[in-house]
Design an enzyme around this catalytic site. Structure first.
Site, PDB file in Angstrom:
ATOM      1  N   LEU A 152      86.762  46.182  99.677  1.00 52.97           N
ATOM      2  CA  LEU A 152      86.776  44.825  99.012  1.00 52.97           C
ATOM      3  C   LEU A 152      85.681  43.634  99.742  1.00 52.97           C
ATOM      4  CD1 LEU A 152      88.486  43.713  96.677  1.00 52.97           C
ATOM      5  CD2 LEU A 152      89.769  42.403  98.623  1.00 52.97           C
ATOM      6  N   GLY A 153      84.521  44.284  99.472  1.00 54.39           N
ATOM      7  CA  GLY A 153      83.329  43.506 100.252  1.00 54.39           C
ATOM      8  C   GLY A 153      83.091  42.292  99.117  1.00 54.39           C
ATOM      9  N   ARG A 154      81.642  41.918  98.987  1.00 52.71           N
ATOM     10  CA  ARG A 154      81.142  41.296  97.981  1.00 52.71           C
ATOM     11  C   ARG A 154      81.406  41.538  96.587  1.00 52.71           C
ATOM     12  NH1 ARG A 154      77.113  40.239 102.804  1.00 52.71           N
ATOM     13  NH2 ARG A 154      76.997  42.391 101.921  1.00 52.71           N
ATOM     14  N   ILE A 155      80.874  42.894  96.373  1.00 52.98           N
ATOM     15  CA  ILE A 155      80.990  43.514  94.999  1.00 52.98           C
ATOM     16  C   ILE A 155      82.224  43.734  94.736  1.00 52.98           C
ATOM     17  CG2 ILE A 155      80.258  45.296  93.847  1.00 52.98           C
ATOM     18  CD1 ILE A 155      77.939  45.653  95.487  1.00 52.98           C
ATOM     19  N   ARG A 175      88.963  48.653 105.689  1.00 52.96           N
ATOM     20  CA  ARG A 175      89.318  48.714 107.004  1.00 52.96           C
ATOM     21  C   ARG A 175      90.157  47.889 107.599  1.00 52.96           C
ATOM     22  NH1 ARG A 175      83.315  49.434 109.866  1.00 52.96           N
ATOM     23  NH2 ARG A 175      83.208  47.980 107.960  1.00 52.96           N
ATOM     24  N   ILE A 229      80.508  53.692  92.065  1.00 53.69           N
ATOM     25  CA  ILE A 229      79.288  52.762  91.964  1.00 53.69           C
ATOM     26  C   ILE A 229      78.863  52.548  93.478  1.00 53.69           C
ATOM     27  CG2 ILE A 229      79.543  51.759  89.748  1.00 53.69           C
ATOM     28  CD1 ILE A 229      80.742  49.216  91.572  1.00 53.69           C
ATOM     29  N   ARG A 231      78.006  55.165  96.698  1.00 56.16           N
ATOM     30  CA  ARG A 231      77.168  56.177  97.187  1.00 56.16           C
ATOM     31  C   ARG A 231      77.963  57.359  97.023  1.00 56.16           C
ATOM     32  NH1 ARG A 231      73.980  52.919  97.210  1.00 56.16           N
ATOM     33  NH2 ARG A 231      72.383  52.328  98.666  1.00 56.16           N
ATOM     34  N   ASP A 255      78.083  56.535  88.720  1.00 55.02           N
ATOM     35  CA  ASP A 255      76.629  55.971  88.966  1.00 55.02           C
ATOM     36  C   ASP A 255      76.068  56.747  90.073  1.00 55.02           C
ATOM     37  OD1 ASP A 255      74.683  54.432  88.108  1.00 55.02           O
ATOM     38  OD2 ASP A 255      75.161  52.982  89.774  1.00 55.02           O
ATOM     39  N   GLU A 260      71.395  63.227  94.833  1.00 52.63           N
ATOM     40  CA  GLU A 260      70.683  62.561  93.681  1.00 52.63           C
ATOM     41  C   GLU A 260      69.113  63.099  93.685  1.00 52.63           C
ATOM     42  OE1 GLU A 260      71.181  58.320  93.906  1.00 52.63           O
ATOM     43  OE2 GLU A 260      73.347  58.693  93.861  1.00 52.63           O
ATOM     44  N   HIS A 278      72.281  56.241  88.680  1.00 53.71           N
ATOM     45  CA  HIS A 278      72.221  55.149  89.762  1.00 53.71           C
ATOM     46  C   HIS A 278      71.385  53.757  89.173  1.00 53.71           C
ATOM     47  CE1 HIS A 278      71.986  54.747  94.329  1.00 53.71           C
ATOM     48  NE2 HIS A 278      72.012  53.569  93.707  1.00 53.71           N
ATOM     49  N   GLY A 280      73.258  50.792  88.690  1.00 54.32           N
ATOM     50  CA  GLY A 280      74.224  49.795  89.119  1.00 54.32           C
ATOM     51  C   GLY A 280      73.679  48.471  89.039  1.00 54.32           C
TER      52      GLY A 280
HETATM   53  C1  8YV Z   1      69.429  50.420  94.149  1.00 53.68           C
HETATM   54  C2  8YV Z   1      71.670  50.350  95.503  1.00 53.68           C
HETATM   55  O1  8YV Z   1      69.446  51.469  93.264  1.00 53.68           O
HETATM   56  O2  8YV Z   1      71.560  48.267  96.556  1.00 53.68           O
HETATM   57  C3  8YV Z   1      71.823  49.184  96.678  1.00 53.68           C
HETATM   58  O3  8YV Z   1      72.438  49.569  97.773  1.00 53.68           O
HETATM   59  O4  8YV Z   1      72.148  51.227  95.719  1.00 53.68           O
HETATM   60  C4  8YV Z   1      70.886  50.036  94.403  1.00 53.68           C
HETATM   61  O5  8YV Z   1      70.854  48.557  93.824  1.00 53.68           O
HETATM   62  C5  8YV Z   1      68.465  50.562  95.238  1.00 53.68           C
HETATM   63  O6  8YV Z   1      68.659  50.084  96.240  1.00 53.68           O
HETATM   64  C6  8YV Z   1      67.150  50.300  94.645  1.00 53.68           C
HETATM   65  O7  8YV Z   1      66.288  51.416  94.900  1.00 53.68           O
END
Ligand code: 8YV
Length: 317
Positions: A152-155, A175, A229, A231, A255, A260, A278, A280
């Site tokens: 539960l961070g910023r996003i 955590r 969304i 890693r 995503d 990848e 990927h 997002g």
């Molecule tokens: C981008 C991301 O794909 O910000 C991140 O951590 O995974 C994405 O926003 C990436 O950084 C762009 O290359």
């Protein structure tokens, strides 16, 4: 004299325009033998702009003994050993904040697409089956669900706000407990068992590798949906594919992937998964904001040695 700036990947014309007045841009991708180049010119590089997830670990830092700053284009910096960098006095910066809305929107989009079978229903119309076979099968509602946010961070907090529109009961695993009005679970498996949907927004890296393992997926269950969304490394992909094949997991919206741009072949023909490359944060508007913050960190550092958004490991530098 312009400062040498090593680019680990491609940058767009907007970034090139903003940086080329102050920096001498050296693109690693344009160099035929990067190792030889680094051996010969490493000491001449004080600044790096990191794009494209290229690993920056001790060997890379060893090759650049006079490095002072790594400005990373993205919020997640699991590909950079920030602790090793900080120990050498190198500041690592990233792009927090400016992509919260976009990434949260992507999570919602994936969840709706999986739950309401957006992709297969679209294909149903395009293939002509609606006319020949009649009404498409019913799906399950997204309204009033229990949604577990992992990290539960910023996003994650932006996402929790969005979920109110769906009358969701938001719960979270992180955590530490946060001062928010959502129920906290210290045990992820226990939370998964209580959820209809699990959304991963936790940073990548060794601490969270395969956090979503077989037991978490089984707890989420045959009606449960996994959205990732963050890693690919956060989810045990083999266990997830197996759970989907066995009907032990209801669906997945992904995503990000472990390797990848390679995606497990078994996912390709599954109706209950939605796969994205990927993207997002991948809109013109958000990528421009990320690009600007990446450049602002470099330009500010060049001006007075300070930065706007250092990663926590480098906050004291
Ligand atoms: C981008 C991301 O794909 O910000 C991140 O951590 O995974 C994405 O926003 C990436 O950084 C762009 O290359």
């Amino acid at each position: 004299m312009k400062t040498n700036l090593l680019l680990t990947g491609k940058i767009d014309t907007h970034m090139t325009e903003r940086l080329s007045g102050s920096f001498n841009l050296i693109s690693l991708e344009d160099i035929a033998d990067p190792t030889r180049y680094m051996d010969a010119h490493g000491p001449e590089i004080p600044a790096v702009l990191a794009t494209g997830g290229r690993a920056i670990r001790s060997d890379f830092l060893d090759a650049l003994p006079n490095l002072k700053i790594i400005s990373s284009y993205g919020v997640g910096y699991d590909s950079i050993d920030a602790t090793a960098a900080a120990a050498r006095g190198i500041i690592v910066t990233h792009t927090p904040g400016v992509l919260n809305d976009e990434v949260a929107n992507t999570a919602i989009m994936l969840w709706l697409a999986v739950s309401r079978r957006l992709i297969t229903n679209d294909a149903y119309v395009r293939s002509g089956r609606w006319a020949t076979e009649g009404k498409a099968p019913l799906t399950h509602t997204v309204q009033g669900r229990t949604v577990g946010i992992v990290g539960l961070g910023r996003i994650g907090q932006t996402l929790a706000g969005r979920l109110q529109a769906f009358d969701a009961t938001v719960v979270y695993h992180a955590r530490h407990v946060k001062s928010v009005g959502y129920r906290y679970y210290s045990d992820l498996t226990e939370m998964a068992a209580a959820c209809d949907v699990l959304i991963c927004v936790v940073p990548g890296g060794p601490d969270t590798r395969h956090l979503i393992d077989r037991s978490v997926l089984q707890a989420l269950g045959a009606r449960g949906i996994l959205i990732n969304i963050s890693r690919g490394s956060v989810v045990d992909e083999t266990a997830m594919v197996h759970a989907l094949q066995a009907g032990e997991l209801g669906g997945a919206g992904l995503d990000v992937f472990e390797n990848e741009p390679h995606v497990p072949a078994d996912l390709i023909n599954m109706d209950n998964v939605v796969l994205l490359p990927h993207i997002g944060s991948g809109t013109h508007e958000t990528r421009q904001a990320m690009a600007d913050l990446t450049c602002d960190n470099l330009l500010r550092w060049q001006q007075d040695g300070s930065t706007l958004t250092p990663v926590p490991e480098c906050g004291h530098l």
